[in-house]
Design an enzyme around this catalytic site. Structure first.
Site, PDB file in Angstrom:
ATOM      1  N   TYR A   1      -5.299  11.980   1.389  1.00 45.03           N
ATOM      2  CA  TYR A   1      -5.641  10.597   1.761  1.00 45.03           C
ATOM      3  C   TYR A   1      -6.318   9.751   0.683  1.00 45.03           C
ATOM      4  O   TYR A   1      -5.949   8.591   0.497  1.00 45.03           O
ATOM      5  CB  TYR A   1      -6.514  10.570   3.026  1.00 45.03           C
TER       6      TYR A   1
ATOM      7  N   CYS B   1     -10.687  -3.610  -3.812  1.00 45.02           N
ATOM      8  CA  CYS B   1      -9.694  -4.582  -4.281  1.00 45.02           C
ATOM      9  C   CYS B   1     -10.366  -5.874  -4.716  1.00 45.02           C
ATOM     10  O   CYS B   1      -9.965  -6.484  -5.708  1.00 45.02           O
ATOM     11  CB  CYS B   1      -8.653  -4.843  -3.195  1.00 45.02           C
TER      12      CYS B   1
ATOM     13  N   CYS C   1     -10.108  -5.113   0.892  1.00 43.74           N
ATOM     14  CA  CYS C   1     -11.256  -4.204   0.884  1.00 43.74           C
ATOM     15  C   CYS C   1     -12.147  -4.492  -0.331  1.00 43.74           C
ATOM     16  O   CYS C   1     -11.764  -5.215  -1.254  1.00 43.74           O
ATOM     17  CB  CYS C   1     -10.797  -2.752   0.886  1.00 43.74           C
TER      18      CYS C   1
ATOM     19  N   GLU D   1      -3.134  -4.757  -2.836  1.00 41.63           N
ATOM     20  CA  GLU D   1      -3.672  -5.716  -3.815  1.00 41.63           C
ATOM     21  C   GLU D   1      -3.808  -5.078  -5.193  1.00 41.63           C
ATOM     22  O   GLU D   1      -3.551  -5.706  -6.218  1.00 41.63           O
ATOM     23  CB  GLU D   1      -5.051  -6.221  -3.369  1.00 41.63           C
TER      24      GLU D   1
ATOM     25  N   ASN E   1       0.832  -1.207   0.000  1.00 35.71           N
ATOM     26  CA  ASN E   1       0.000   0.000   0.000  1.00 35.71           C
ATOM     27  C   ASN E   1       0.869   1.260   0.000  1.00 35.71           C
ATOM     28  O   ASN E   1       1.922   1.313   0.644  1.00 35.71           O
ATOM     29  CB  ASN E   1      -0.989   0.005   1.173  1.00 35.71           C
ATOM     30  N   ILE E   2       0.399   2.231  -0.754  1.00 36.33           N
ATOM     31  CA  ILE E   2       1.130   3.498  -0.903  1.00 36.33           C
ATOM     32  C   ILE E   2       0.160   4.632  -0.579  1.00 36.33           C
ATOM     33  O   ILE E   2      -0.813   4.843  -1.323  1.00 36.33           O
ATOM     34  CB  ILE E   2       1.674   3.654  -2.341  1.00 36.33           C
ATOM     35  N   GLU E   3       0.396   5.290   0.533  1.00 32.92           N
ATOM     36  CA  GLU E   3      -0.516   6.352   0.972  1.00 32.92           C
ATOM     37  C   GLU E   3      -0.041   7.717   0.474  1.00 32.92           C
ATOM     38  O   GLU E   3       1.064   7.850  -0.073  1.00 32.92           O
ATOM     39  CB  GLU E   3      -0.626   6.310   2.504  1.00 32.92           C
ATOM     40  N   ASN E   4      -0.899   8.695   0.661  1.00 30.37           N
ATOM     41  CA  ASN E   4      -0.608  10.046   0.192  1.00 30.37           C
ATOM     42  C   ASN E   4      -1.161  11.038   1.199  1.00 30.37           C
ATOM     43  O   ASN E   4      -2.189  10.761   1.834  1.00 30.37           O
ATOM     44  CB  ASN E   4      -1.259  10.254  -1.189  1.00 30.37           C
TER      45      ASN E   4
END
Ligand code: THU
Length: 135
Positions: free
Chosen positions: A52, A91, A88, A59, A46-49
């Site tokens: 958000y 995904c 989720c 996945e 997972n790559i967050e920002n």
């Protein structure tokens, strides 16, 4: 059906890529390892920002890497998190496009298997390509 050695390889790959997670906001790293029909494994984390909603799940990173490599049929995916969280809904939908029958294995960071399922079991009544055949 994957054998134990194949699952072990996927769990290992998912656990490894989890270390690359960029998740400073949730502190919830996720690792995914996707086996395609071609026999190749694609990993994702997972790559967050800071904005958000622009964050992306592990996945989907794995799925999009596979598809961008023209690997369009998914066979299995292993997902590893600290507590064995499930994929989720978004995904599940993306995975269903390329592998309704794909096997899904959910594990925690200690390697405990939390659930073994399939994409179709996780997303009953999935909306898919066949719904759009007559357009
Ligand atoms: N996350 C995933 O990577 N996969 C999922 O299926 C559920 C959630 C990520 C998104 C976010 O970076 C963090 O976990 C907390 O929601």
């Amino acid at each position: 059906m994957l054998n134990d050695a194949q699952w072990e390889e996927l769990i290992e790959a998912a656990s490894e890529v989890l270390k690359s997670s960029y998740s400073p906001y949730s502190s919830y790293p996720v690792g995914a390892a996707l086996l395609t029909e071609s026999g190749k494994v694609y990993t994702g984390t997972n790559i967050e920002n800071a904005v958000y909603p622009l964050s992306i799940c592990a996945e989907r990173v794995a799925a999009f890497k596979a598809v961008s490599d023209k690997a369009l049929t998914f066979k299995a995916i292993a997902v590893v998190t600290k507590d064995g969280g499930f994929p989720c809904g978004a995904c599940r939908q993306v995975l269903s496009e390329f592998g309704l029958d794909a096997e899904v294995l959910i594990a925690d960071e200690k390697g405990n298997i939390i659930e073994q399922s399939t994409v179709s079991d996780l997303l009953p009544g999935a909306f898919g390509p066949s719904n759009l055949k007559n357009i």
